[in-house]
Design an enzyme around this catalytic site. Structure first.
Site, PDB file in Angstrom:
ATOM      1  N   LYS A   1      -3.154  -2.101  -0.235  1.00 11.69           N
ATOM      2  CA  LYS A   1      -2.787  -0.776   0.291  1.00 11.69           C
ATOM      3  C   LYS A   1      -3.791  -0.268   1.321  1.00 11.69           C
ATOM      4  O   LYS A   1      -3.414   0.186   2.390  1.00 11.69           O
ATOM      5  CB  LYS A   1      -2.742   0.267  -0.846  1.00 11.69           C
TER       6      LYS A   1
ATOM      7  N   ARG B   1      -0.278   9.421  -7.545  1.00  5.42           N
ATOM      8  CA  ARG B   1      -0.293   8.366  -8.553  1.00  5.42           C
ATOM      9  C   ARG B   1       0.254   8.840  -9.893  1.00  5.42           C
ATOM     10  O   ARG B   1       0.364   8.033 -10.827  1.00  5.42           O
ATOM     11  CB  ARG B   1      -1.732   7.898  -8.769  1.00  5.42           C
TER      12      ARG B   1
ATOM     13  N   ARG C   1     -12.652  -9.657  -4.258  1.00 10.04           N
ATOM     14  CA  ARG C   1     -13.220  -8.454  -3.650  1.00 10.04           C
ATOM     15  C   ARG C   1     -14.474  -8.023  -4.403  1.00 10.04           C
ATOM     16  O   ARG C   1     -15.425  -7.532  -3.801  1.00 10.04           O
ATOM     17  CB  ARG C   1     -12.175  -7.326  -3.669  1.00 10.04           C
TER      18      ARG C   1
ATOM     19  N   ARG D   1     -17.715  -3.762  -5.908  1.00  9.43           N
ATOM     20  CA  ARG D   1     -17.232  -2.494  -6.451  1.00  9.43           C
ATOM     21  C   ARG D   1     -17.415  -2.457  -7.960  1.00  9.43           C
ATOM     22  O   ARG D   1     -17.078  -3.403  -8.649  1.00  9.43           O
ATOM     23  CB  ARG D   1     -15.738  -2.311  -6.115  1.00  9.43           C
TER      24      ARG D   1
ATOM     25  N   ARG E   1      -7.007  -0.854 -15.095  1.00 10.53           N
ATOM     26  CA  ARG E   1      -6.403  -0.211 -13.914  1.00 10.53           C
ATOM     27  C   ARG E   1      -4.940  -0.635 -13.763  1.00 10.53           C
ATOM     28  O   ARG E   1      -4.095   0.156 -13.369  1.00 10.53           O
ATOM     29  CB  ARG E   1      -7.210  -0.552 -12.654  1.00 10.53           C
TER      30      ARG E   1
HETATM   31  P1  AMP Z   1      -8.361   2.960  -5.201  1.00  5.50           P
HETATM   32  O1  AMP Z   1      -9.431   2.642  -4.224  1.00  5.50           O
HETATM   33  O2  AMP Z   1      -7.161   3.598  -4.555  1.00  5.50           O
HETATM   34  O3  AMP Z   1      -7.993   1.788  -6.063  1.00  5.50           O
HETATM   35  O4  AMP Z   1      -8.957   4.069  -6.198  1.00  5.50           O
HETATM   36  C1  AMP Z   1     -10.101   3.791  -6.974  1.00  5.50           C
HETATM   37  C2  AMP Z   1     -10.174   4.731  -8.163  1.00  5.50           C
HETATM   38  O5  AMP Z   1     -10.240   6.094  -7.704  1.00  5.50           O
HETATM   39  C3  AMP Z   1      -8.974   4.704  -9.088  1.00  5.50           C
HETATM   40  O6  AMP Z   1      -9.038   3.643 -10.030  1.00  5.50           O
HETATM   41  C4  AMP Z   1      -9.083   6.069  -9.752  1.00  5.50           C
HETATM   42  O7  AMP Z   1     -10.117   6.110 -10.711  1.00  5.50           O
HETATM   43  C5  AMP Z   1      -9.524   6.952  -8.595  1.00  5.50           C
HETATM   44  N1  AMP Z   1      -8.346   7.469  -7.859  1.00  5.50           N
HETATM   45  C6  AMP Z   1      -7.948   7.167  -6.587  1.00  5.50           C
HETATM   46  N2  AMP Z   1      -6.840   7.833  -6.266  1.00  5.50           N
HETATM   47  C7  AMP Z   1      -6.490   8.554  -7.356  1.00  5.50           C
HETATM   48  C8  AMP Z   1      -5.410   9.426  -7.648  1.00  5.50           C
HETATM   49  N3  AMP Z   1      -4.449   9.689  -6.760  1.00  5.50           N
HETATM   50  N4  AMP Z   1      -5.398  10.008  -8.881  1.00  5.50           N
HETATM   51  C9  AMP Z   1      -6.354   9.784  -9.785  1.00  5.50           C
HETATM   52  N5  AMP Z   1      -7.371   8.935  -9.578  1.00  5.50           N
HETATM   53  C10 AMP Z   1      -7.454   8.331  -8.377  1.00  5.50           C
END
Ligand code: AMP
Length: 186
Positions: A8, A83, A122, A128, A139
């Protein structure tokens, strides 16, 4: 939309640049806050490290502030938001208020095993904290429970575009552009 590791973030940057709008990634904003040690970052880190979602109230407030910034006035691409169902409702309210319209919801469809492979790669490259095997699994579970149902919500609204996310980055980008070409821009 798409599960963790669907690509994404990579695609969001290319697509947003193409349309001349900012890519607003909630994950990136949280990570920036974590590395700067802001109060938001300290709060968010607890959830992120465990593979859980940051509470809606915190996430919604952050997105509301971000889309209020001037570079988002002509439109924006959201990466990783909404989400949860509560976030869908909040986004509806936000864009009604700003006068924007949701043009399309893009779902990047990938193979589950391939996704885990990508995330573990990654983890080695970027280091990360949430890319360990246990956290990746959590996740994925959270995605399946809380986010996957939103695909049906947007399908019912005739906004959903599904794109095959397997293959080279450039191939996926081409599929996305082809799919978005058919969408009338507001
Ligand atoms: P991502 O980089 O999009 O995978 O986001 C990394 C982490 O940030 C996720 O696993 C959540 O802990 C938090 N996060 C990102 N976007 C959201 C969202 N829309 N709602 C809640 N937590 C989020």
């Amino acid at each position: 939309m798409g599960p963790p590791g669907a690509g994404k973030g990579t695609q969001a940057k290319v697509v947003a640049e193409h349309f001349g709008v900012p890519a607003i990634s909630t994950g990136d904003i949280f990570r920036a806050n974590v590395s700067q040690g802001t109060p938001l970052g300290v709060e968010a880190k607890r959830y992120m490290d465990a593979g859980e979602y940051v509470p809606d109230e915190i996430t919604n407030r952050m997105v509301r502030n971000r889309i209020d910034e001037s570079d988002a006035a002509q439109g924006f691409l959201l990466d990783g938001y909404p989400r949860t169902l509560a976030q869908v409702e909040e986004l509806d309210g936000m864009i009604k208020f700003t006068g924007h319209k949701l043009d399309a919801v893009l779902s990047v469809v990938v193979d589950k095993d391939e996704v885990v492979k990508r995330l573990l790669q990654r983890a080695q490259i970027e280091g990360r904290a949430d890319d360990t095997e246990d956290v990746i699994r959590r996740r994925q579970e959270v995605y399946a429970e809380q986010t996957e149902p939103l695909i049906g919500v947007y399908r019912d609204r005739n906004l959903l575009i599904e794109v095959d996310g397997m293959g080279e980055v450039d191939e996926v980008t081409k599929r996305i552009f082809d799919a978005l070409d058919a969408v009338p821009q507001s």
